[in-house]
Enzyme design. Structure first.
Site, PDB file in Angstrom:
ATOM      1  N   TYR A 101       0.836  -1.203   0.000  1.00  0.00           N
ATOM      2  CA  TYR A 101       0.000   0.000   0.000  1.00  0.00           C
ATOM      3  C   TYR A 101       0.875   1.257   0.000  1.00  0.00           C
ATOM      4  CZ  TYR A 101      -3.699   3.263   1.302  1.00  0.00           C
ATOM      5  OH  TYR A 101      -4.585   4.322   1.321  1.00  0.00           O
ATOM      6  N   LYS A 136       1.271   4.483  -2.697  1.00  0.00           N
ATOM      7  CA  LYS A 136       1.037   5.874  -2.327  1.00  0.00           C
ATOM      8  C   LYS A 136       2.303   6.726  -2.455  1.00  0.00           C
ATOM      9  CE  LYS A 136      -3.290   5.294  -1.710  1.00  0.00           C
ATOM     10  NZ  LYS A 136      -4.247   5.923  -2.663  1.00  0.00           N
TER      11      LYS A 136
END
Length: 267
Positions: A152, A156
């Site tokens: 994740y 990002k």
């Protein structure tokens, strides 16, 4: 003044819905895009009648992007001023506990989807410039990597890099590129398990860690400010702001604190 238009992915719930409602309340036409048709209808019900359109869109499909943006422009009167690259999914837990399918799906939606969105948005934003904007949803996870957040965070950090790169690349075209970097936000995503190997939900782990959950309305206001402001990155929530401060001014202490974490988030 001519009515402005924003096109929002992930508009069926959470941050996308809150931002749609905020811009709709200000008189903007809102193009709502998602794979969840019932959710899109729910968002549209929060916007004044005649001021929205709905577009089923899988952000992994490059051709579908072109079709959805063209349909939105037709519905709104021919112009798109802001594209909000917001669609994303969570993935947490130890890297070795994440399946190949989960990794690929997260990379495809969170990163490739943003890239495809930027490519598709460019001609519309250039035509609406100056004053047009590409707004991306990054995350506090794009400030410093935490145990249990490798995939994740990678997506990002990538969104953050795309934002910085395109802000320079598109400057001469009159297009601003911005991103939001929220911490844990009160959205339905908190009620999901971080990965298929976990039985716990993200909300419980956030609460157990003593971290705050920021109201989604704060993200909506941050989105409005980002589109109309000069900051490339907009931090949202106490955790994001504290993490950014520590990463900049106390990197050694932050690394030690992160290394000393026990159970990884999502583990």
């Amino acid at each position: 003044m001519a009515q402005k238009t924003i096109f929002i992915t992930g508009g069926a719930s959470g941050i996308g819905r809150a931002v749609a409602e905020r811009f709709g309340r200000a008189g903007w036409f809102v193009g709502i895009a998602d794979i969840n048709e019932d959710g899109m209808a729910g968002t549209a019900a929060l916007i004044p009648a005649g001021f929205s359109s709905q577009h089923k869109l899988d952000v992994r499909d490059r051709a579908a992007w072109d079709a959805a943006l063209a349909d939105c422009a037709e519905a709104s009167g021919g112009k798109i001023d802001v594209v909000f690259n917001n669609a994303g999914i969570p993935l947490g837990g130890r890297l070795i506990d994440c399946s190949a399918e989960e990794v690929e799906r997260t990379l495809d939606i969170n990163l490739k989807g943003v890239i495809f969105g930027a490519q598709a948005a460019y001609p519309w934003l250039k035509a609406a410039a100056p004053g047009s904007c590409l707004l991306n949803t990054a995350s506090a996870a794009g400030i410093y990597g935490m145990p249990g957040g490798s995939i994740y965070s990678a997506t990002k950090f990538g969104v953050r890099s795309i934002t910085e790169s395109l802000d320079g690349e598109w400057k001469d075209d009159g297009i601003s590129v911005r991103d939001l970097m929220p911490s844990f936000i009160e959205t339905p995503l908190l009620d999901h398990a971080p990965n298929r190997a976990s039985n716990a939900d993200i909300r419980g782990q956030v609460s157990s860690a003593g971290l705050e959950i920021t109201p989604v309305s704060e993200v909506a206001e941050a989105a409005w400010a980002a589109v109309h402001g000069q900051k490339v990155h907009t931090l949202v929530g106490k955790t994001a702001k504290k993490l950014a401060f520590a990463a900049r001014w106390m990197p050694g202490a932050l690394r030690k604190q992160v290394s000393g974490l026990g159970r990884p988030m999502g583990g």
